[in-house]
Design an enzyme around this catalytic site. Structure first.
Site: not given
Length: 155
Positions: A27-30, A81
């Site tokens: 998972q990653g964060y926008l 990120a």
């Protein structure tokens, strides 16, 4: 409004592993805002976008939607990120509740956290003997915080 109510604990032993189901997660964060986070997650062969509000006590608003796997892969590679969060999520039952145990890899390797979702903020939960310190109110243990400040063995 969908509401997430959960408690979070550090895991002190591997006693939960027997019979636990596993799923790989990337998972990653926008968006890593103070009041809002927007996450892209691939869990097994499924992909999701999730928007979460600021946590108030044990609760926060959570909106999650399925998205095409290819879109999620592209967003993780080009828009999110760094570092991405890599973990294996296990589920185990204890005293009638389903617990999720996240065993982190990558920059957070060595970190193991258990969460239990509640029906309400005052719900009393029987704690398994494999959980230790409660970190529900410690913002360092939020997945979104682990991007900027990993807590792995190498940190």
């Amino acid at each position: 409004m969908p509401l997430e109510i959960e408690r979070k604990f550090l895991v002190t032993s591997g006693a939960w592993r027997e019979g636990a189901d596993a799923c790989s997660i990337r998972q990653g964060y926008l968006c890593l805002g103070v009041d809002t986070t927007v996450r892209i997650r691939i869990a097994g062969a499924e992909a999701f976008i999730t928007v979460k509000s600021k946590t108030e006590g044990l609760s926060r608003a959570e909106f999650e939607y399925s998205i095409p796997l290819g879109d999620a892969e592209m967003m993780l590679e080009t828009l999110c990120a760094r570092p991405l969060i890599e973990k294996t999520r296990y589920t185990a039952e204890h005293a009638g509740k389903v617990w999720t145990i996240d065993v982190f890899a990558g920059e957070n390797d060595g970190l193991v956290v258990a969460e239990v979702e509640l029906n309400g903020p005052d719900e009393i939960v029987s704690l398994p003997d494999w959980v230790g310190e409660e970190v529900t109110y410690d913002p360092r243990y939020r997945n979104s915080a682990l991007v900027n400040a990993p807590l792995g063995n190498g940190s």
